[in-house]
Design a protein around this motif. Structure first.
Motif, PDB file in Angstrom:
ATOM      1  N   ASP A  52       0.820  -1.214   0.000  1.00  0.00           N
ATOM      2  CA  ASP A  52       0.000   0.000   0.000  1.00  0.00           C
ATOM      3  C   ASP A  52       0.847   1.255   0.000  1.00  0.00           C
ATOM      4  N   GLY A  53       1.927   1.211  -0.776  1.00  0.00           N
ATOM      5  CA  GLY A  53       2.765   2.387  -0.918  1.00  0.00           C
ATOM      6  C   GLY A  53       3.758   2.594   0.208  1.00  0.00           C
ATOM      7  N   GLU A  54       3.726   1.732   1.234  1.00  0.00           N
ATOM      8  CA  GLU A  54       4.650   1.864   2.344  1.00  0.00           C
ATOM      9  C   GLU A  54       5.526   0.615   2.433  1.00  0.00           C
ATOM     10  N   GLU A  55       6.751   0.825   2.874  1.00  0.00           N
ATOM     11  CA  GLU A  55       7.652  -0.310   3.033  1.00  0.00           C
ATOM     12  C   GLU A  55       7.106  -1.266   4.084  1.00  0.00           C
ATOM     13  N   GLN A  56       7.181  -2.554   3.801  1.00  0.00           N
ATOM     14  CA  GLN A  56       6.706  -3.553   4.753  1.00  0.00           C
ATOM     15  C   GLN A  56       7.578  -3.584   5.999  1.00  0.00           C
ATOM     16  N   GLU A  57       6.950  -3.935   7.133  1.00  0.00           N
ATOM     17  CA  GLU A  57       7.713  -4.184   8.345  1.00  0.00           C
ATOM     18  C   GLU A  57       8.248  -5.612   8.258  1.00  0.00           C
ATOM     19  N   LEU A  58       9.531  -5.775   8.452  1.00  0.00           N
ATOM     20  CA  LEU A  58      10.181  -7.066   8.274  1.00  0.00           C
ATOM     21  C   LEU A  58      10.294  -7.798   9.603  1.00  0.00           C
ATOM     22  N   ASP A  59      10.188  -9.125   9.558  1.00  0.00           N
ATOM     23  CA  ASP A  59      10.369  -9.915  10.772  1.00  0.00           C
ATOM     24  C   ASP A  59      11.446 -10.976  10.544  1.00  0.00           C
ATOM     25  N   GLU A  60      11.585 -11.880  11.505  1.00  0.00           N
ATOM     26  CA  GLU A  60      12.676 -12.854  11.470  1.00  0.00           C
ATOM     27  C   GLU A  60      12.516 -13.893  10.371  1.00  0.00           C
ATOM     28  N   HIS A  61      11.368 -13.956   9.739  1.00  0.00           N
ATOM     29  CA  HIS A  61      11.108 -14.993   8.748  1.00  0.00           C
ATOM     30  C   HIS A  61      11.195 -14.489   7.308  1.00  0.00           C
ATOM     31  N   VAL A  62      11.535 -13.239   7.124  1.00  0.00           N
ATOM     32  CA  VAL A  62      11.611 -12.688   5.772  1.00  0.00           C
ATOM     33  C   VAL A  62      12.792 -13.315   5.026  1.00  0.00           C
ATOM     34  N   PRO A  63      12.624 -13.674   3.750  1.00  0.00           N
ATOM     35  CA  PRO A  63      13.740 -14.246   2.983  1.00  0.00           C
ATOM     36  C   PRO A  63      14.868 -13.233   2.790  1.00  0.00           C
ATOM     37  N   ILE A  64      16.079 -13.735   2.790  1.00  0.00           N
ATOM     38  CA  ILE A  64      17.266 -12.911   2.564  1.00  0.00           C
ATOM     39  C   ILE A  64      17.735 -13.090   1.130  1.00  0.00           C
ATOM     40  N   GLU A  65      17.996 -12.003   0.447  1.00  0.00           N
ATOM     41  CA  GLU A  65      18.510 -12.047  -0.916  1.00  0.00           C
ATOM     42  C   GLU A  65      20.012 -11.779  -0.869  1.00  0.00           C
ATOM     43  N   LEU A  66      20.797 -12.819  -1.048  1.00  0.00           N
ATOM     44  CA  LEU A  66      22.238 -12.708  -0.843  1.00  0.00           C
ATOM     45  C   LEU A  66      22.899 -11.722  -1.796  1.00  0.00           C
ATOM     46  N   GLU A  67      22.309 -11.531  -2.982  1.00  0.00           N
ATOM     47  CA  GLU A  67      22.918 -10.589  -3.929  1.00  0.00           C
ATOM     48  C   GLU A  67      22.812  -9.149  -3.459  1.00  0.00           C
ATOM     49  N   HIS A  68      22.014  -8.909  -2.413  1.00  0.00           N
ATOM     50  CA  HIS A  68      21.879  -7.561  -1.873  1.00  0.00           C
ATOM     51  C   HIS A  68      22.552  -7.422  -0.504  1.00  0.00           C
ATOM     52  N   SER A  69      23.484  -8.314  -0.191  1.00  0.00           N
ATOM     53  CA  SER A  69      24.102  -8.282   1.135  1.00  0.00           C
ATOM     54  C   SER A  69      24.909  -7.015   1.372  1.00  0.00           C
ATOM     55  N   GLY A  70      25.425  -6.396   0.299  1.00  0.00           N
ATOM     56  CA  GLY A  70      26.042  -5.074   0.446  1.00  0.00           C
ATOM     57  C   GLY A  70      27.363  -5.107   1.183  1.00  0.00           C
ATOM     58  N   HIS A  71      27.392  -4.505   2.358  1.00  0.00           N
ATOM     59  CA  HIS A  71      28.630  -4.348   3.103  1.00  0.00           C
ATOM     60  C   HIS A  71      29.199  -5.702   3.530  1.00  0.00           C
ATOM     61  N   LEU A  72      30.508  -5.821   3.529  1.00  0.00           N
ATOM     62  CA  LEU A  72      31.158  -7.065   3.950  1.00  0.00           C
ATOM     63  C   LEU A  72      30.783  -7.437   5.381  1.00  0.00           C
ATOM     64  N   TYR A  73      30.567  -6.445   6.230  1.00  0.00           N
ATOM     65  CA  TYR A  73      30.140  -6.729   7.599  1.00  0.00           C
ATOM     66  C   TYR A  73      28.852  -7.542   7.596  1.00  0.00           C
ATOM     67  N   VAL A  74      27.897  -7.158   6.737  1.00  0.00           N
ATOM     68  CA  VAL A  74      26.634  -7.891   6.626  1.00  0.00           C
ATOM     69  C   VAL A  74      26.895  -9.317   6.155  1.00  0.00           C
ATOM     70  N   ALA A  75      27.771  -9.467   5.163  1.00  0.00           N
ATOM     71  CA  ALA A  75      28.099 -10.796   4.645  1.00  0.00           C
ATOM     72  C   ALA A  75      28.663 -11.695   5.742  1.00  0.00           C
ATOM     73  N   THR A  76      29.515 -11.143   6.621  1.00  0.00           N
ATOM     74  CA  THR A  76      30.083 -11.969   7.695  1.00  0.00           C
ATOM     75  C   THR A  76      29.024 -12.388   8.694  1.00  0.00           C
ATOM     76  N   LYS A  77      28.067 -11.525   8.958  1.00  0.00           N
ATOM     77  CA  LYS A  77      27.009 -11.870   9.906  1.00  0.00           C
ATOM     78  C   LYS A  77      26.035 -12.885   9.307  1.00  0.00           C
ATOM     79  N   LEU A  78      25.715 -12.738   8.017  1.00  0.00           N
ATOM     80  CA  LEU A  78      24.882 -13.733   7.357  1.00  0.00           C
ATOM     81  C   LEU A  78      25.573 -15.094   7.355  1.00  0.00           C
ATOM     82  N   ALA A  79      26.869 -15.096   7.084  1.00  0.00           N
ATOM     83  CA  ALA A  79      27.621 -16.352   7.095  1.00  0.00           C
ATOM     84  C   ALA A  79      27.614 -16.983   8.484  1.00  0.00           C
ATOM     85  N   ALA A  80      27.768 -16.147   9.517  1.00  0.00           N
ATOM     86  CA  ALA A  80      27.748 -16.663  10.888  1.00  0.00           C
ATOM     87  C   ALA A  80      26.396 -17.288  11.208  1.00  0.00           C
TER      88      ALA A  80
END
Length: 311
Positions: free
Chosen positions: A126-154
């Motif tokens: 409805d024109g607004e960004e969704q509120e995300l929770d713990e079950h939302v899928p992660i798109e690895l191609e958008h991991s961005g910063h290396l810090y994020v990549a290390t946390k996703l890997a962990a």
């Protein structure tokens, strides 16, 4: 309960140790420094990459909190090899040491930065960004910063150890923490220290970047609650209750400590722009929600900093 915590003398870890000790637990702080060591906790000076040392230290413990990490995103950007070693290999070492020592659970410190890889900007309701929770899928191609990549890997390692070896876990995705003992590089600390020293406050970018800051003692409370059986094999987002822009931080500091001068510089590379994230699961399963409003938290940090530095 007999608990170990890596990074137990750091900013967040020391507050977690304080809260665990106050709750009556037997706590071992594993850290290469003793800067904020709680005198009622044991201390072991062991590197998180030292598998034999960690395995020995965890013997007889029941739960390990893994908070030790390379968390300064600027340092991660400048030294990616070391960041991967500490954040990914370090997590693997802790998980394996916990497995060999027969611990019942590993609690991993992660970050809401991983939600930057959750959905694209077009995924709105409805024109607004969704509120995300713990079950939302992660798109690895958008991991961005290396810090994020290390946390996703962990996080992936934690799930793999559950699937392959039956090792239980809890993942705590921190909102942006602030409060006493935080690193000088963190934005709230920089702004407060600049104001106290009479220097201008410098904002990277336009200042509209929003974060849900969470006061460190509220965050520490969530760690004690995470010992509940309800937290086993669960992931929790631990967000502050209200979005605060970088400009809002500057204005808050100005109101508390000003007047201050505000200057703008170029935005940081791959900065986390902030997402709408739900902490409903933490409230439902742990009875946790943040209690400290932002202005009060900033004021407490300023008081602590004055006392710590004599300024």
């Amino acid at each position: 309960m007999r608990i170990a915590i890596t990074g137990g003398c750091g900013f967040i870890g020391s507050h977690v140790v304080d809260r665990l000790v106050a709750a009556g637990h037997d706590v071992l702080s594993i850290d290469l420094t003793d800067k904020y060591l709680n005198p009622d906790a044991e201390h072991a000076r062991i590197d998180v990459l030292d598998l034999p040392g960690l395995t020995s230290a965890l013997a007889g413990r029941e739960v390990v909190y893994h908070l030790a990490a390379m968390a300064d995103v600027e340092q991660v950007f400048a030294d990616p090899v070391r960041a991967v070693r500490v954040n990914i290999d370090g997590t693997e070492t802790v998980l394996e040491a916990a497995r060999r020592s027969g611990l019942s659970r590993t609690v991993l410190a992660s970050t809401v930065w991983v939600y930057g890889a959750a959905l694209t900007a077009e995924d709105q309701l409805d024109g607004e960004e969704q509120e995300l929770d713990e079950h939302v899928p992660i798109e690895l191609e958008h991991s961005g910063h290396l810090y994020v990549a290390t946390k996703l890997a962990a996080e992936m390692l934690v799930h793999s150890y559950r699937e392959l070896y039956g090792q239980h876990f809890t993942i705590l995705r921190y909102g942006i923490p602030y409060g006493p003992r935080m690193r000088d590089e963190l934005v709230v600390a920089r702004f407060v220290q600049a104001a106290l020293a009479g220097r201008p406050i410098t904002i990277a970018g336009d200042g509209r970047q929003s974060r849900n800051f969470v006061y460190v003692e509220d965050l520490a409370d969530a760690h004690v609650r995470a010992l509940s059986p309800a937290a086993e094999d669960q992931t929790f987002a631990l967000e502050g209750s209200t979005g605060v822009s970088v400009r809002d931080i500057a204005d808050t500091v100005d109101e508390l400590l000003g007047p201050v001068t505000i200057e703008h510089i170029e935005a940081r590379t791959a900065d986390y722009a902030g997402r709408r994230i739900s902490s409903a699961q933490a409230k439902r399963l742990l009875g946790w929600s943040p209690r400290t409003n932002f202005a009060d938290g900033v004021g407490r940090y300023a008081d602590w900093y004055r006392a710590a530095t004599g300024s």
